[in-house]
Design an enzyme around this catalytic site. Sequence first.
Site, PDB file in Angstrom:
ATOM      1  CD  GLU A  92      15.627  91.553 -17.256  1.00  0.00           C
ATOM      2  OE1 GLU A  92      15.638  90.574 -16.501  1.00  0.00           O
ATOM      3  OE2 GLU A  92      16.108  91.537 -18.406  1.00  0.00           O
ATOM      4  CD  GLU A 133      12.725  87.919 -15.653  1.00  0.00           C
ATOM      5  OE1 GLU A 133      11.970  88.904 -15.660  1.00  0.00           O
ATOM      6  OE2 GLU A 133      13.598  87.709 -16.522  1.00  0.00           O
TER       7      GLU A 133
END
Length: 812
Positions: free
Chosen positions: A391, A488
């Site tokens: 991320e 995710e």
Amino acid sequence: GSNVALELPPGAGPFVPTPPVLQTTDPYYRFNDLAYRWISLDNWTYSRTFKTPFDVSKWQRVNLVFEGVDTVAEILVNNITVGTTDNMFNRYSFDITNVIREVSFIEVRFLSAISYAAECSRAHRAYRVPPECPPPVQKGECHVNFIRKEQCSFSWDWGPSFPTQGIWKDVRIETYNLCHLIYFTLTPSYGKSAQQWSLEIESSFDVVSAKPVAALMTVNIPKLQTRETYTIQLHPGESRVVLLVNISKSAAVETWWPNGHGNQTAYSMTTMFLMEAGYSIEKFSKVCYIFILFTLERFKKTLNWLRLLLLSTVDANMNALRVWGGGVYEQDEFYDICDELGIMIWQDFMFACALYPTDQSYLESVRAEITHQVKSLKSHPSIILWSGNNENEAAIADNWFSITHAEMEIYFKDYVTLYVKNIREIVLAEDKSRPYITSSPTNGVESVKEGWLSQNPYDTHYGDTHFYNYLSDCWNWTGYPKTRFASEYGFQSWPSFSTLVKVSAAEDWSYTSNFSLHLQHHEAGNDQMLHQAGLHFKLPQSTDPLKKFKDTIYLTQVMQAQCLKVETEFYRRSQSEIIKGEGHTMGALYWQLNDIWQAPSWASLEYGGKWKMLHYFARHFFAPLLPVGYEDNGVFYIYSVSDLHLDCHLTLKVSVQWSSLESVCSLATEELTIKAGSAVPIYKEPINDLMKRCGNCTRQSCVVTFYLESGGWLSSSGNYHFLSSLKDAVGLEKAEISATISQQGDQYIFVLQTNAIAPFVWLDVGIVQGRFSDNGFLMAQKRKEVLFYPWQPTIVEELEKSLSLTSLMDIS
């Protein structure tokens, strides 16, 4: 050479303050994570005296090898500093040839990781490297991005702050003459033009001879009818030998397949290095041949320990796991078992949710770490992908850390320096057999075109996406991204009461207790769970505080399981469709598999391995053959989703029922061809027509159940579709469910009987370890048989005593 194990038991340094008096020594008990905070703020020394079990004078080199040191330490042998460490993920080897004695004293003097990280942050004066500290709700420590240590050990939104220090992997003494084999890696490949399999073997030696060492290297793979001998020369210092072995064309090579798609074939290989003076090194290895077509042709199932954990993964029809960038590179046994079970590994490098410094000393440490990890892991066929970080591209694109526009260029440059010019460069040099992506989520090639940092890394037209939304209705599939790869996503739930009771006191057993608030490390997490559950279920109102707490725990697990069911089924049925450039979803890895403590989290396995309701649901929504139902503009559709390799011919059976255990109406289609490796519509009917066809049916009083069958035999997981929120259901009665338990060999049979339809039937046997064949199910027939597979010895009487049965209408 000889290897001598050197066990170093922990021992406190001389200036450790006296800890506070605690109710129990379990660091997870109640508020002990805060009570034990003093440990990580202090410096600790590990020491021992040992007798050397060999004659030092007979060896040219004696090394002290640490496979893992956590994290900042000075190592002394006989009061002489032999080296220092600053990276938890690296292996360290120190030359102690001239300092070791017949009896030696070793010390490993650790510096508090918190102190070290803070000092590194203070020394980085040019500009800040955010985030400085975690959110207050995490009760964590600051500046974890300045230390090459497990990032979540300073706290995370699903874990405590335990910045450990110590020796976390093996320690040994290595002795050798001439040379020593440090790394030995295998990279299989297939040459299309020559139509031949080959094997690249890379051997790295430490050569302590003053002159080059000649050797014969013999590679033998009996089952592949391949035996080759080579003459090699090893030069003083670090010497690297790379050889390409062609596999005999007459050998029939079987490839390694992921779980559910074929065998996990591995070939035994022996490599012998024969040097002068009769010195030899023998290496035993496993060779696996794998095709990786990274157009993501096969649907990769599951999420961001060992045999039991990984068997729980396979038992839930999963074939992929992500080793997430905020944790650690797993131990060798983890990858060995994944190789054996056919579990594909998405391997992050250990960077997550932060920006990182790029000063020279930091980069040197990172480069050593990445080189070591790639060399150590790349021979595992289970590893299919390297990912630079978790991320961090998104963190810059969405400006998580409120960086001004004028400053942003610095962080762009740092990002490319770390993940492209350093990590990517090493991966490409050390492992040409696998793809490398800089981040997750990322747009892949599209991100590269934008200078490695996309303006929108969540773009559903490219790469992978992460998606979380705790406020929108999770039953509404239109809110989910029609992505190429869902890498995710998830929702929180609480662990079961039997897991919590071990670390709590009676005063804690309330959803709003200080203990419950303390365990929740995600901002507003407890409220978000109740909000999401309240959209479709009546929230617990019992005047008995313990019943209300247990009911709430149960309902959070129902909510989590049902939310992930809707979302994952959407991803699975999107795999064969592209609509306006979106779709062709070829992977779903939910967050997260396992827990590191007894607290609310996104996990489907509780601390200790107990299956949450979500994990049982995953067994169904990841099934290789599955009918999926959903509504769109008042029309009810059913898709067949198949991960099978062959077409099959089946009939779809659709039933409508509710309070009665008898179906209001049912229909069976004509025989359908279920296409292999695809998701296609097989049934369509307006909801109004369906309800008219079924007499007095209404959205509130009926549920649709369906499955695929062949000759009257159930061929797929059964599935269901609720036509309304269950809090609005009419006619649902509190079911009386009984269970009789009997033993059959190593497993137990639970025969359940009910007098009414029962949604989300949950069997719980408390602290008895094991799993059921099914759980959390919609019981729509009078009788159902469920198997229990114990993980430790038990008896019928213990199961009867421990069993509790809950279904939705028991919640009051």
